[in-house]
Each structure stands twice: as structure tokens, then as C-alpha cells.
Design a protein around this motif. Sequence first.
Motif, short mmCIF file in Angstrom:
data_model
loop_
_atom_site.label_atom_id
_atom_site.label_comp_id
_atom_site.label_asym_id
_atom_site.label_seq_id
_atom_site.Cartn_x
_atom_site.Cartn_y
_atom_site.Cartn_z
N LYS A 19 0.83 -1.20 0.00
CA LYS A 19 0.00 0.00 0.00
C LYS A 19 0.87 1.25 0.00
N GLN A 20 1.92 1.26 0.83
CA GLN A 20 2.78 2.44 0.88
C GLN A 20 3.58 2.59 -0.40
N THR A 21 4.01 1.49 -0.98
CA THR A 21 4.70 1.53 -2.27
C THR A 21 3.81 2.17 -3.33
N LYS A 22 2.54 1.78 -3.33
CA LYS A 22 1.58 2.34 -4.29
C LYS A 22 1.43 3.84 -4.10
N LEU A 23 1.27 4.28 -2.86
CA LEU A 23 1.12 5.71 -2.59
C LEU A 23 2.36 6.50 -3.02
N ASP A 24 3.53 5.95 -2.72
CA ASP A 24 4.78 6.64 -3.08
C ASP A 24 4.96 6.68 -4.59
N CYS A 25 4.64 5.58 -5.26
CA CYS A 25 4.79 5.53 -6.72
C CYS A 25 3.80 6.47 -7.41
N GLU A 26 2.63 6.63 -6.81
CA GLU A 26 1.66 7.56 -7.39
C GLU A 26 2.20 8.99 -7.37
N LEU A 27 2.86 9.36 -6.28
CA LEU A 27 3.47 10.70 -6.24
C LEU A 27 4.54 10.83 -7.31
N LEU A 28 5.43 9.84 -7.41
CA LEU A 28 6.52 9.90 -8.39
C LEU A 28 5.96 9.93 -9.81
N GLU A 29 4.90 9.18 -10.03
CA GLU A 29 4.27 9.17 -11.35
C GLU A 29 3.69 10.55 -11.68
N ASP A 30 3.01 11.14 -10.70
CA ASP A 30 2.43 12.48 -10.90
C ASP A 30 3.51 13.53 -11.16
N GLU A 31 4.68 13.35 -10.54
CA GLU A 31 5.78 14.30 -10.72
C GLU A 31 6.63 13.98 -11.94
N GLY A 32 6.26 12.91 -12.66
CA GLY A 32 7.01 12.54 -13.87
C GLY A 32 8.36 11.92 -13.60
N ILE A 33 8.50 11.25 -12.43
CA ILE A 33 9.78 10.67 -12.02
C ILE A 33 9.82 9.19 -12.38
N MET A 34 10.95 8.72 -12.86
CA MET A 34 11.16 7.30 -13.16
C MET A 34 12.60 6.94 -12.83
#
Length: 424
Positions: free
Chosen positions: A202-217
Motif C-alpha cells: 500500500k505504501q509503495t503504491k502511494l509513493d509511486c503515485e506521487l513519483l508518477e504524478d511528478e514525472g519521475i522514473m
Amino acid sequence: MSTKEITGKDVKATEKNRIRYSSRHIKHLPPGTITEFEWKDYCPLGFRLVQELEDINHAEYLKSICNDETLRKLSTGKVGNMFLLSKDDRFIIKILRKSEIKVILEMLPGYYQHIHKNRSTLLSKNYGAHSLKPVGGVKTYFVVMSNILQSDVFMNKVYDLKGSSQGRTNKKIKVRDKTILKDIDLDFHFYVDSLARHRLLKQTKLDCELLEDEGIMDYSLMLGLQVKGSCQGSTDELIPVYDSFTSLGSVDSNSSKFMKTATNSPDSSSTMYSCTPSRDSIDSEDSSANIQSVASMCPSPAPTNASDSPQGSIISKITPTNIFQNSASTNFGMRIPGRARRVGRGESGKTVKGGGGEEWYDVILYLGIIDIFQDYGVRKRIEHCYKSIQHSSKTISAVHPKIYSSRFQDFVSQIFLPDEDTSN
């Protein structure tokens, strides 16, 4: 409690200071060596909010990251796979490109809001973005991050995992005495309590959603593995606690001692110094720089449970319940108990079933998401086009942030399995 906001003006603000080598160090330098540097802080107010959130004293932070050895190594300007540890091992310093510093600054407002709201975030903490320029020399950009790999805890193996296999075996990095392994080197599946796994995913999902929104990979899961019953220094020859022919009930949890904690004592002979800029002078870009020097020993690392008690007692106290009972805890990802099953790897990097009995290990896991400063810009788009011609796009790391986020989450769910599912 309301959260302070980092404004666009804050992001653009900088502070300049002049710093120099200690007089003791200067005596040993060849004639003509540059001894003075221009030190620049980016978005100082924003990063101090992050520091305050983590109870980090700003003056001690500066003393920790700014010393003779750090200045010397940073002034080389080697971008890429270069990690430095601060004097007290609390922080990791990494040299970046100017474009990567820009990414960190642009995402800082959203990043701060995220880590303030999600106190159990797995994202590494970015405590500062700086540049260092020898007088008349070339400017070096770097970021200061939290050190997930605690120096007072011996780890048998450390991995930098992206969920992709292409190019993930060579160019290994060594930080102090720890060699950082990569995806194809990973030959374990980890079984953790179902509650811990649910919270992790769940925390991985929340963190990845932020990175995705910020355009980070192109970020990674840093994973440290501590195995019960092994000796410090034996990173390859791990001793199974039990195998497929041993019942779990017959294992004596006290039959072997846990690893001794590592003792990486900082060199107390070096003089620490830095400039402490005024918190009120946030927009001092054009202000005159002062040359300052502070002779002070670096602050001692904050005590940890690992050094206060035997490793065995640490494991006995760690349960899924007390891992999550404090929702404001910032230590989620630190000391997660579990079991590791060794798996084979084929040439493609995929898991294969091996013959004979299975090997199992009682482990403590340390993990966090690092390298969160790469956007999907022109350079990565070109890299994607080039590599996708030679390899499957599923095996390369240079992909769109949305695809990267989805693949990263799938990877985490595949290597961390519920403990009741150990029969598969």
C-alpha cells in the motif's frame, strides 16, 4: 495540524556562502591548491522544513556534510555512481547533474506535502540540494539524502533493485564496506507477515503515485538483508537456519548468535566546518558572501536500538503489531522481520526452480525507495528508443513514468510474499 507550504518563490530562492579547508588540512596541500569554495544552498527554507520534520538540527546537518574529505571528493565533480557518506554516517551525498537538481526542486512542494501526510513513506528523505564551486573552478551539484544503510547494523547483502534486468549486473557500487548488488544478483524471495506485506504494498503504491504524478522514473528499491546466524564479513556463504527437510518447530531461535554490529567510527581528527546561513535571508542570491569557518567535531549519530541491545532481542521485539502501531513513525521499512527463500536465476534473470532441498533464512529487512530525481526528459526518451530496439521494453529501465510505476509495484509484490504462502 496544518502543513506549511513551499511556494514557487521558496523553490527559486538560494543562499551563497564562502567556505574553506581547515587550516590543519591546508598545511598538507601542494602549493597552489585552491582552498576556498563557493557553497550554494537551493531552496533552503523548503529543505529545512524537511529537516524539521525529521528532527534534524540544521547546524549539525551542515557540520556533518561539510568537512575536508567531503570538499575534496566533491570538488572532483564525478557525476553518476558516486556516493559519499557524511562524517557521522547519517547522510548519503550523491553528485548529480544540474538537470537532476532542477527535478528535485520542482517536485519539492509536492514531495514535502507527501512525506508530511504519509509518515510511513518509503521514499528516501532529501535533506538538501547544494552546489560547490572551487574559486575559479567548475561547479558541482549534489543532493544529501537519508542513509538507509545504517552503519551500526551489519548487512549480509545490499541490493539496488529497479524491477528491470537489462544492464543490472555490471558497474556495482561499493559504499564503505558494502557492495551494492543489482536485480539479476537477487536470488531470494522474502516472506513477511501478511499485515506487513499489505502495508508495504500500500505504501509503495502511494509513493509511486506521487513519483508518477511528478514525472519521475528510474528510481530504485534499496534493500538491505541481515541474516540470522551469519558472521560479519561472510556476505556470500550464508548459513541456512532451516531447509525443506527441517520442521520450523525444531528450530531453536537462540541456537546461534546474531551478527555483531559494525563499528564505523568517524575519524575524529578531521576539523569540521561550514557556514550557517541565516534563516531569514531566504532571497540572498545577490548578497555578498562571507568566508566562515567553524572548528567543531561532528555530532554523534543518534543512538539506535541495534547498538543498544543484542540483535536477538531486537528480533524478539519486532512484530507486525508494533511495526504499525505508531502511524507517525518514520521508521517503516527499517527492521522488518521475515524469512528468505533462496531461488535460482536463469540467464534471463527470471526465477527458476532448483533441485534439492530449499534454503531458508530468518532475516531482518531494511528498505526504502531511492534515486527519486530522474524525469522522463529528452535524454531518457532517447535512451528508451535506443535500448528498445535492442531489447524488450519490459527489461529496460528507461520507460515512461506510468509504465515504470506499474512495473515497480508489480516487482515489489513478486519478491515480497505473505508468510502463510511458503508452500509454493
